[in-house]
Each structure stands twice: as structure tokens, then as C-alpha cells.
Design a protein around this motif. Structure first.
Motif, PDB file in Angstrom:
ATOM      1  N   GLY A 107       0.784  -1.163   0.083  1.00  0.00           N
ATOM      2  CA  GLY A 107      -0.056   0.081  -0.018  1.00  0.00           C
ATOM      3  C   GLY A 107       0.907   1.201  -0.070  1.00  0.00           C
ATOM      4  O   GLY A 107       0.218   2.316   0.034  1.00  0.00           O
ATOM      5  N   SER A 108       2.182   1.344  -0.153  1.00  0.00           N
ATOM      6  CA  SER A 108       2.945   2.255   0.122  1.00  0.00           C
ATOM      7  C   SER A 108       3.053   2.777  -1.497  1.00  0.00           C
ATOM      8  O   SER A 108       2.669   2.138  -2.274  1.00  0.00           O
ATOM      9  CB  SER A 108       4.251   2.150   0.530  1.00  0.00           C
ATOM     10  OG  SER A 108       5.076   1.184  -0.462  1.00  0.00           O
ATOM     11  N   PRO A 109       3.443   4.321  -1.409  1.00  0.00           N
ATOM     12  CA  PRO A 109       3.431   4.719  -2.792  1.00  0.00           C
ATOM     13  C   PRO A 109       4.512   4.078  -3.844  1.00  0.00           C
ATOM     14  O   PRO A 109       4.015   3.863  -5.147  1.00  0.00           O
ATOM     15  CB  PRO A 109       4.050   6.112  -2.676  1.00  0.00           C
ATOM     16  CG  PRO A 109       3.681   6.456  -1.298  1.00  0.00           C
ATOM     17  CD  PRO A 109       3.941   5.093  -0.603  1.00  0.00           C
ATOM     18  N   LEU A 110       5.508   3.404  -3.405  1.00  0.00           N
ATOM     19  CA  LEU A 110       6.216   2.543  -4.293  1.00  0.00           C
ATOM     20  C   LEU A 110       5.434   1.109  -4.713  1.00  0.00           C
ATOM     21  O   LEU A 110       5.779   0.789  -5.789  1.00  0.00           O
ATOM     22  CB  LEU A 110       7.729   2.347  -3.558  1.00  0.00           C
ATOM     23  CG  LEU A 110       8.789   3.339  -3.431  1.00  0.00           C
ATOM     24  CD1 LEU A 110       9.846   3.081  -2.567  1.00  0.00           C
ATOM     25  CD2 LEU A 110       9.305   3.361  -4.820  1.00  0.00           C
ATOM     26  N   ASP A 111       4.784   0.677  -3.879  1.00  0.00           N
ATOM     27  CA  ASP A 111       4.125  -0.565  -3.933  1.00  0.00           C
ATOM     28  C   ASP A 111       2.772  -0.235  -5.009  1.00  0.00           C
ATOM     29  O   ASP A 111       2.717  -0.990  -5.742  1.00  0.00           O
ATOM     30  CB  ASP A 111       3.312  -1.026  -2.725  1.00  0.00           C
ATOM     31  CG  ASP A 111       2.420  -2.366  -2.873  1.00  0.00           C
ATOM     32  OD1 ASP A 111       2.970  -3.446  -3.064  1.00  0.00           O
ATOM     33  OD2 ASP A 111       1.153  -2.035  -2.898  1.00  0.00           O
ATOM     34  N   LEU A 112       2.338   0.925  -4.857  1.00  0.00           N
ATOM     35  CA  LEU A 112       1.072   1.125  -5.773  1.00  0.00           C
ATOM     36  C   LEU A 112       1.713   1.378  -7.312  1.00  0.00           C
ATOM     37  O   LEU A 112       1.285   1.139  -8.203  1.00  0.00           O
ATOM     38  CB  LEU A 112       0.471   2.326  -5.421  1.00  0.00           C
ATOM     39  CG  LEU A 112      -0.295   2.308  -3.927  1.00  0.00           C
ATOM     40  CD1 LEU A 112      -0.900   3.517  -3.548  1.00  0.00           C
ATOM     41  CD2 LEU A 112      -1.571   1.203  -4.121  1.00  0.00           C
ATOM     42  N   GLU A 113       2.990   1.971  -7.235  1.00  0.00           N
ATOM     43  CA  GLU A 113       3.551   2.336  -8.700  1.00  0.00           C
ATOM     44  C   GLU A 113       3.995   1.127  -9.224  1.00  0.00           C
ATOM     45  O   GLU A 113       3.736   0.754 -10.278  1.00  0.00           O
ATOM     46  CB  GLU A 113       4.626   3.132  -8.530  1.00  0.00           C
ATOM     47  CG  GLU A 113       5.516   3.735  -9.752  1.00  0.00           C
ATOM     48  CD  GLU A 113       4.712   4.526 -10.557  1.00  0.00           C
ATOM     49  OE1 GLU A 113       5.238   4.603 -11.929  1.00  0.00           O
ATOM     50  OE2 GLU A 113       3.657   4.925 -10.380  1.00  0.00           O
ATOM     51  N   ALA A 114       4.575   0.116  -8.468  1.00  0.00           N
ATOM     52  CA  ALA A 114       4.860  -1.111  -9.008  1.00  0.00           C
ATOM     53  C   ALA A 114       3.670  -1.842  -9.485  1.00  0.00           C
ATOM     54  O   ALA A 114       3.816  -2.539 -10.402  1.00  0.00           O
ATOM     55  CB  ALA A 114       5.687  -1.994  -7.892  1.00  0.00           C
ATOM     56  N   ARG A 115       2.929  -1.880  -8.670  1.00  0.00           N
ATOM     57  CA  ARG A 115       1.453  -2.654  -9.088  1.00  0.00           C
ATOM     58  C   ARG A 115       0.976  -1.977 -10.256  1.00  0.00           C
ATOM     59  O   ARG A 115       0.445  -2.882 -11.225  1.00  0.00           O
ATOM     60  CB  ARG A 115       0.343  -2.516  -7.995  1.00  0.00           C
ATOM     61  CG  ARG A 115      -0.682  -3.438  -8.009  1.00  0.00           C
ATOM     62  CD  ARG A 115      -1.705  -3.132  -7.082  1.00  0.00           C
ATOM     63  NE  ARG A 115      -1.354  -3.020  -5.604  1.00  0.00           N
ATOM     64  CZ  ARG A 115      -2.012  -2.608  -4.780  1.00  0.00           C
ATOM     65  NH1 ARG A 115      -3.213  -2.361  -4.574  1.00  0.00           N
ATOM     66  NH2 ARG A 115      -1.458  -2.196  -3.426  1.00  0.00           N
ATOM     67  N   ARG A 116       1.043  -0.781 -10.669  1.00  0.00           N
ATOM     68  CA  ARG A 116       0.542  -0.134 -11.648  1.00  0.00           C
ATOM     69  C   ARG A 116       1.110  -0.501 -13.164  1.00  0.00           C
ATOM     70  O   ARG A 116       0.509  -0.895 -14.134  1.00  0.00           O
ATOM     71  CB  ARG A 116       0.534   1.464 -11.683  1.00  0.00           C
ATOM     72  CG  ARG A 116      -0.152   2.224 -12.697  1.00  0.00           C
ATOM     73  CD  ARG A 116      -0.104   3.563 -12.562  1.00  0.00           C
ATOM     74  NE  ARG A 116       1.393   4.027 -12.423  1.00  0.00           N
ATOM     75  CZ  ARG A 116       1.810   4.652 -13.752  1.00  0.00           C
ATOM     76  NH1 ARG A 116       1.127   4.372 -14.943  1.00  0.00           N
ATOM     77  NH2 ARG A 116       3.054   4.934 -13.640  1.00  0.00           N
ATOM     78  N   ARG A 117       2.644  -0.747 -12.675  1.00  0.00           N
ATOM     79  CA  ARG A 117       3.503  -1.121 -13.920  1.00  0.00           C
ATOM     80  C   ARG A 117       3.181  -2.525 -14.079  1.00  0.00           C
ATOM     81  O   ARG A 117       3.411  -3.107 -15.358  1.00  0.00           O
ATOM     82  CB  ARG A 117       4.812  -0.784 -13.631  1.00  0.00           C
ATOM     83  CG  ARG A 117       5.074   0.959 -13.724  1.00  0.00           C
ATOM     84  CD  ARG A 117       6.283   1.113 -13.245  1.00  0.00           C
ATOM     85  NE  ARG A 117       6.593   2.514 -13.198  1.00  0.00           N
ATOM     86  CZ  ARG A 117       7.427   3.315 -14.122  1.00  0.00           C
ATOM     87  NH1 ARG A 117       7.993   2.435 -14.960  1.00  0.00           N
ATOM     88  NH2 ARG A 117       7.372   4.473 -13.848  1.00  0.00           N
ATOM     89  N   GLY A 118       3.433  -3.385 -13.252  1.00  0.00           N
ATOM     90  CA  GLY A 118       3.214  -4.956 -13.136  1.00  0.00           C
ATOM     91  C   GLY A 118       4.637  -5.826 -13.211  1.00  0.00           C
ATOM     92  O   GLY A 118       4.652  -6.630 -12.814  1.00  0.00           O
ATOM     93  N   SER A 119       5.321  -4.973 -14.158  1.00  0.00           N
ATOM     94  CA  SER A 119       6.725  -5.717 -14.353  1.00  0.00           C
ATOM     95  C   SER A 119       7.411  -4.579 -15.148  1.00  0.00           C
ATOM     96  O   SER A 119       7.172  -3.687 -15.536  1.00  0.00           O
ATOM     97  CB  SER A 119       6.624  -7.084 -15.214  1.00  0.00           C
ATOM     98  OG  SER A 119       5.972  -6.710 -16.428  1.00  0.00           O
ATOM     99  N   THR A 120       9.144  -5.102 -14.970  1.00  0.00           N
ATOM    100  CA  THR A 120      10.012  -4.476 -15.735  1.00  0.00           C
ATOM    101  C   THR A 120       9.874  -4.241 -17.131  1.00  0.00           C
ATOM    102  O   THR A 120       9.325  -5.652 -17.604  1.00  0.00           O
ATOM    103  CB  THR A 120      11.264  -4.684 -15.418  1.00  0.00           C
ATOM    104  OG1 THR A 120      11.485  -3.980 -13.978  1.00  0.00           O
ATOM    105  CG2 THR A 120      12.427  -4.105 -16.160  1.00  0.00           C
ATOM    106  N   LEU A 121      10.092  -3.457 -18.159  1.00  0.00           N
ATOM    107  CA  LEU A 121      10.083  -3.498 -19.406  1.00  0.00           C
ATOM    108  C   LEU A 121      11.223  -3.582 -19.933  1.00  0.00           C
ATOM    109  O   LEU A 121      12.099  -2.702 -19.766  1.00  0.00           O
ATOM    110  CB  LEU A 121       9.166  -2.351 -20.094  1.00  0.00           C
ATOM    111  CG  LEU A 121       9.014  -2.104 -21.704  1.00  0.00           C
ATOM    112  CD1 LEU A 121       8.175  -3.191 -22.273  1.00  0.00           C
ATOM    113  CD2 LEU A 121       8.503  -0.740 -22.021  1.00  0.00           C
ATOM    114  N   TYR A 122      11.433  -4.750 -20.879  1.00  0.00           N
ATOM    115  CA  TYR A 122      12.882  -5.067 -21.507  1.00  0.00           C
ATOM    116  C   TYR A 122      12.640  -4.659 -22.934  1.00  0.00           C
ATOM    117  O   TYR A 122      12.373  -5.752 -23.480  1.00  0.00           O
ATOM    118  CB  TYR A 122      13.147  -6.474 -21.168  1.00  0.00           C
ATOM    119  CG  TYR A 122      13.798  -6.694 -19.557  1.00  0.00           C
ATOM    120  CD1 TYR A 122      15.002  -6.098 -19.122  1.00  0.00           C
ATOM    121  CD2 TYR A 122      12.801  -7.237 -18.710  1.00  0.00           C
ATOM    122  CE1 TYR A 122      15.278  -6.280 -17.861  1.00  0.00           C
ATOM    123  CE2 TYR A 122      13.251  -7.247 -17.323  1.00  0.00           C
ATOM    124  CZ  TYR A 122      14.377  -6.990 -17.025  1.00  0.00           C
ATOM    125  OH  TYR A 122      14.583  -7.047 -15.463  1.00  0.00           O
TER     126      TYR A 122
END
Length: 468
Positions: free
Chosen positions: A135-150
Motif C-alpha cells: 500500500g505504500s507509494p512504491l508498492d502502488l507504482e509497481a502494481r500499476r506497472r506490473g513488471s519491468t519492461l525489457y
């Protein structure tokens, strides 16, 4: 404006050019300019028009933007390490084995022999969850992205670069980790699992360096090799399905030069892959013992029988029998891996659901509150929408640059194997490009042909070949 056969870029006003570019980038649904030109109002048609007019060239890759994936690495603030007790494992050699040039090392391996002959495999993973609370800002941002883009040109991280530098294993003098332990008896059977918060001294190796050490008789790596072989054999006896098809790495440098190289199937890579699989099984077993909800990875049995043999057509057909992997808060078997329990747990810097696994394991170890099944299911649904778009963007960008490489060497001859047939049309696999194409040919399954580029369409991502 009426449609012209000799239309040039100068015939478009700045506003019309912007209109067409917005459609090609997926930023609008329709284009008045395309309609005026009598062109289909699709992103592909707009892309083709921009290429034809020379407004865009072959290096313009609109697919990630069109799919709505994030095109900048997260830049949120990163907290400091919390002060908390950790098991000191700095006396154990810990090897982080990755591809050359890897910048986000998130796992490492150790092996120790305990009194009585028990061998303990440690799979250490960067303790990302120590800095990213649910629920932290970093968690919400990572959730929104889902994964790293290679992408072939660059990488867009799910997490801020500063966080990767802080938690990456072996990037500092000492590395905090969440470590998964698996104890094996003398017959190679897993006896118990555990999860600990640890601190390590990590040595980084490339796969090539690890392979050299393995071949020179390195005791540590040879011990891991024996455990990995026993694990794979056991999983295969439980129905695990191995699929061995060509894989390549597509890289594009700053000058736009495309390099396509095969991913070697070395013993050192096998060790890492099998140990990561073991860690995923152990994490799932540990969670199940504690009745802890995780995004467990499950897979149903194949929906039809698997063809025998190890030929390329058999491997191709075998892959098509696999069901999709599902992520759910309840434990279930993973048929393709031959496991009764599994959770992806070794890439929390790159995959959001791995981070969720770590948040849950960490909270359990520290006897803190954990998420319930409903909360896990909501995170699965949200992150998978994002990561699905990311995977598609990666796949389309790789295909784009593969077609660019082919177009730059139109006379090149490629080896191809017939891996599937549908009446007169065959599916060919070009192993050196890991690219499948269609061709009308009477050649039977398994035939090896020589083919050459016959045509391509970057906007439609299509390619045609002819038999030489």
C-alpha cells in the motif's frame, strides 16, 4: 485534401502530421487526416503512411506507447533500510550468476553441508519488500506497472534505479536478503524448507564465468549441479514438461545496429533455473504450512496428449498443449513444472507478484499482519493487466527489430525447419532468429529448408520468405 498517388511529407500540414502520428501512437481512436486521404483509420495504417512518407523511419517503434505501458523508469523516493535482526550468512560463499551486463542482480546461491550430511541450498533474493510496504507509494507504482519492461534498445524499470542500486545483491559491500533454505537428505530428497532475513557477502559471476568454474571442478557449483539434476529428474517423474526451442537475445545499440544472438543452454544456466524453481516450490510450501495467502502460480494438465520425441516439430506441438499459468490466492498444482505447489519468488525487482510474495513471507517471518486472499486476488488482477501489456510490448518490439535486421540483409539465407502444417501452408521456424513464418510448401514436418526474405511490413509486423 484528396488522396494522391505521389503524396509526400510536405503535402501534410503540421496539424495533419500530428493527427496521423497520434493515431499511429495509439493516442486517439480516429484521424480526420486519414479519412480525408481515403486511408483506414487504424494505428497500423497511420504507421504505414508515416513510413511511406519518410516522416518515420525503421527505428521508430510505436508498439509500447500504443499499448499504454509506462515509458519512463519510476523515480519515487526510496526509504532507508529498517533496523532489524538478520541471520549472518557472510561466512557462506554466495554466487549471483547473471547474463553479462546485468544491472539488477536479484538472486544468489549458497550451498552448505550440515552435521549428519544434510545439504542446505540457500536461494537468496534481494529483500525489496524491506523498503516497499504493501500500500505504500512504491508498492502502488509497481502494481500499476506490473513488471519491468525489457526492450532491445533499453530497459524501463518497475522500481526506481536508486532502489535497485540499494537492494541489488553484490552491488554493495554487504547485501541484505530474504533467503529461502531447502534441506536435502543424502538421496537428494527435500526434507524441510525455511525462510530467513539474512545478510550476505555476494560474488557476482556471468554465466560464462560460472560455466568455466563448473568445468574446472569447482566444488560449490558441482554440488549445486548435482542437486539441480536430481530436482529436474524428480519433477520429470511427476510429469514436468521440458520444451527446448531456440531462444535469442535482440539488442540494439545507440547507433541503431541490431545484434541477434542465441541464448546458450549452458549447465550454469540450468543450475540457476532449477534452483529458482526449487525456491518457488519452497516458498509455496512454507506459506501453505502457515496458511499464508500468496499469488500461487498454478497450471492445469495439458488439454491434449503431448507428442513424443525431442524433434523441433514435437517441441513446437508440445508447447501448444500447455494451459495458461494462473495466479490465485489458493494453493494448487503446476502441471508443466511437475510440482504440487509453486510461487514465483525470485524476481521482486522485476515482477510485481514476486514482490507480493516477498511482502507476505517477510510479514510472516516477522510475525506481522499479512494480506488475506481477497487482497491478494485484487493485486493479481490489477498487476496482470499491466504486465500483460508489457509482455506484448516486449514481444512486438523484438519482432520489429528482427524484421529490421532481416531487411538490412535481404540476400541472407536462413536455415528453417517445418514445425507445423495446415494443408498446403507450413509454419517454419528460423532457429537463428527464433522467428516463425508461414510458407506454402509441400515439405513434410521436420524438413530443413533454406529461405530468404521475400517481403515485410513493419507496420503490420508481417514477414514473407521464399524458399531458396
Amino acid at each position: 485534401m484528396t488522396q494522391k498517388q505521389d503524396l509526400s511529407a510536405s503535402d501534410l500540414t503540421p496539424a495533419q502530421r500530428t493527427d496521423v502520428e497520434l493515431l499511429a501512437r495509439g493516442r486517439q481512436d480516429k484521424s480526420r487526416t486519414m479519412r480525408e486521404l481515403g486511408q483506414p483509420e487504424t494505428p497500423q495504417a497511420a504507421h504505414a503512411l508515416l513510413l511511406r512518407l519518410g516522416v518515420w523511419d525503421e527505428t521508430r517503434v510505436p508498439f509500447p506507447e500504443r499499448l499504454g505501458v509506462e515509458l519512463e523508469t519510476s523515480a519515487l523516493d526510496v526509504p532507508a533500510w529498517p533496523v532489524e535482526p538478520r541471520l549472518d550468512l557472510t561466512h557462506l560463499p554466495a554466487l549471483a550468476i547473471d547474463d553479462e551486463g546485468n544491472k539488477d542482480p536479484d538472486d544468489a546461491l549458497s550451498l552448505e553441508t550440515l552435521p549428519g550430511g544434510t545439504r542446505r541450498l540457500w536461494v537468496h533474493v534481494a529483500d525489496v519488500a524491506a523498503l516497499i510496504a504493501p500500500g505504500s507509494p512504491l508498492d502502488l507504482e509497481a502494481r500499476r506497472r506490473g513488471s519491468t519492461l525489457y526492450l532491445p534498445t533499453h530497459t524501463i524499470g518497475m522500481l526506481p534505479d536508486a532502489l535497485v542500486q540499494q537492494v541489488g545483491l553484490g552491488l554493495g559491500a554487504e547485501s541484505p536478503a530474504l533467503s529461502i533454505a531447502i534441506d536435502f537428505d543424502q538421496d537428494g530428497q527435500a526434507e524441510s524448507v525455511d525462510v530467513q532475513l539474512t545478510r550476505l557477502n555476494v560474488t557476482r559471476l556471468t554465466y560464462a564465468q560460472a560455466q568455466t568454474r563448473l568445468e574446472e571442478g569447482d566444488t560449490l557449483l558441482n554440488g549445486m549441479w548435482e542437486l539441480a539434476k536430481a530436482s529436474r529428474s524428480l519433477r520429470e517423474s511427476e510429469g514436468a514438461m521440458s520444451i527446448d526451442l531456440p531462444e535469442v537475445q535482440v539488442k540494439v545499440d545507440a547507433a541503431g545496429q541490431v545484434a541477434i544472438s542465441p541464448l546458450p543452454k549452458s549447465d550454469s544456466r540450468f543450475i540457476v533455473q532449477e534452483c529458482m524453481t526449487l525456491a518457488g516450490w519452497a516458498a509455496a510450501i512454507f506459506a501453505d504450512d502457515l496458511e499464508l495467502a500468496l499469488p500461487f502460480a498454478t497450471q492445469d494438465a495439458p488439454h491434449r496428449s503431448s507428442p513424443p520425441g525431442e524433434s523441433m516439430p514435437a517441441q513446437w506441438a508440445r508447447r501448444k498443449t500447455l494451459s495458461r499459468t494462473r495466479f490465485q490466492p489458493l494453493l494448487g498444482p503446476h502441471s508443466g513444472m511437475g510440482l504440487d505447489a509453486y510461487a514465483q519468488a525470485t524476481s521482486p525487482m522485476r515482477r510485481y507478484l514476486d514482490l507480493v510474495v516477498h511482502q507476505q513471507l517477510r510479514s510472516a517471518v516477522l510475525e506481522q499482519d499479512t494480506l488475506n486472499g481477497k487482497e491478494i486476488a485484487a493485486r493479481v488482477a490489477e498487476s496482470q493487466m499491466a504486465s500483460g501489456a508489457t509482455r506484448t510490448a516486449e514481444r512486438e518490439a523484438r519482432r520489429h527489430w528482427t524484421l529490421v535486421a532481416m531487411s538490412r540483409a535481404p540476400e541472407r539465407v536462413y536455415q528453417a525447419v517445418v514445425v507445423d502444417r495446415r494443408q498446403a501452408q507450413a509454419t517454419l521456424l528460423l532457429p537463428e532468429l527464433a522467428l516463425d513464418v508461414a510458407l506454402t510448401t509441400p515439405a513434410p514436418l521436420g524438413s530443413e529448408l533454406k529461405v530468404q526474405l521475400a517481403g515485410f511490413d513493419l507496420a503490420m509486423q508481417s514477414v514473407r520468405v521464399r524458399e531458396v
